[in-house]
Scaffold this motif. Structure first.
Motif: not given
Length: 155
Positions: A41-54
């Motif tokens: 979705q828009d605003g989702g996880c971005r590569t190299y943002s520093g987060t693990a997303c789920f």
């Protein structure tokens, strides 16, 4: 009089930019969704943002959860929607590593116990049951079974 004219011009400029930005954002979101079923979705996880997303659903759909640190117990990670008991424990159906340094390990048990799935930088699993060639993990037992995460090493 000059101040009012400048202010009116500035407000009109801001409205024009805001309108263009809103149009661009909605067009971009529509383009991303049409591009592939594995687009978050828009605003989702971005590569190299520093987060693990789920997310609680397959293909990055639903409330986005993000962590930057090791978390030994996902019952302590609050989620207001999409998961029973309002936490992330045994709720996750898709994952992505948006980290900056290393692999993230997602464990089926609290305290880094049970089985784990390692996820390299920039990688994602959109459907645990799907074949790896289709963005999956070929293991449906990971659906809604993640309970902790650890960065760089399994423990």
């Amino acid at each position: 009089m000059r101040l009012r004219k400048c202010a009116a011009t500035s407000l009109a400029s801001v409205a024009l930019v805001a309108g263009a930005t809103a149009f661009t954002s909605s067009a971009s979101a529509a383009q991303r969704q049409a591009a592939a079923p594995h687009t978050v979705q828009d605003g989702g996880c971005r590569t190299y943002s520093g987060t693990a997303c789920f997310w609680p659903n397959k293909y990055g759909i639903g409330t986005l959860g993000e962590v930057t640190d090791n978390n030994s117990d996902f019952t302590k990670l609050y989620n207001s929607t999409g998961c029973k008991n309002h936490n992330w424990n045994d709720c996750i159906n898709s994952i992505q590593n948006g980290g900056t340094l290393c692999t993230v390990y997602f464990w089926t048990g609290a305290g880094y116990t049970g089985r784990y799935h390692s996820l390299s930088l920039g990688d994602a699993v959109w459907d645990f049951a799907a074949p790896v060639s289709e963005g999956g993990y070929n293991d449906p037992s990971f659906d809604k079974s993640i309970s902790s995460n650890h960065w760089c090493t399994p423990r």
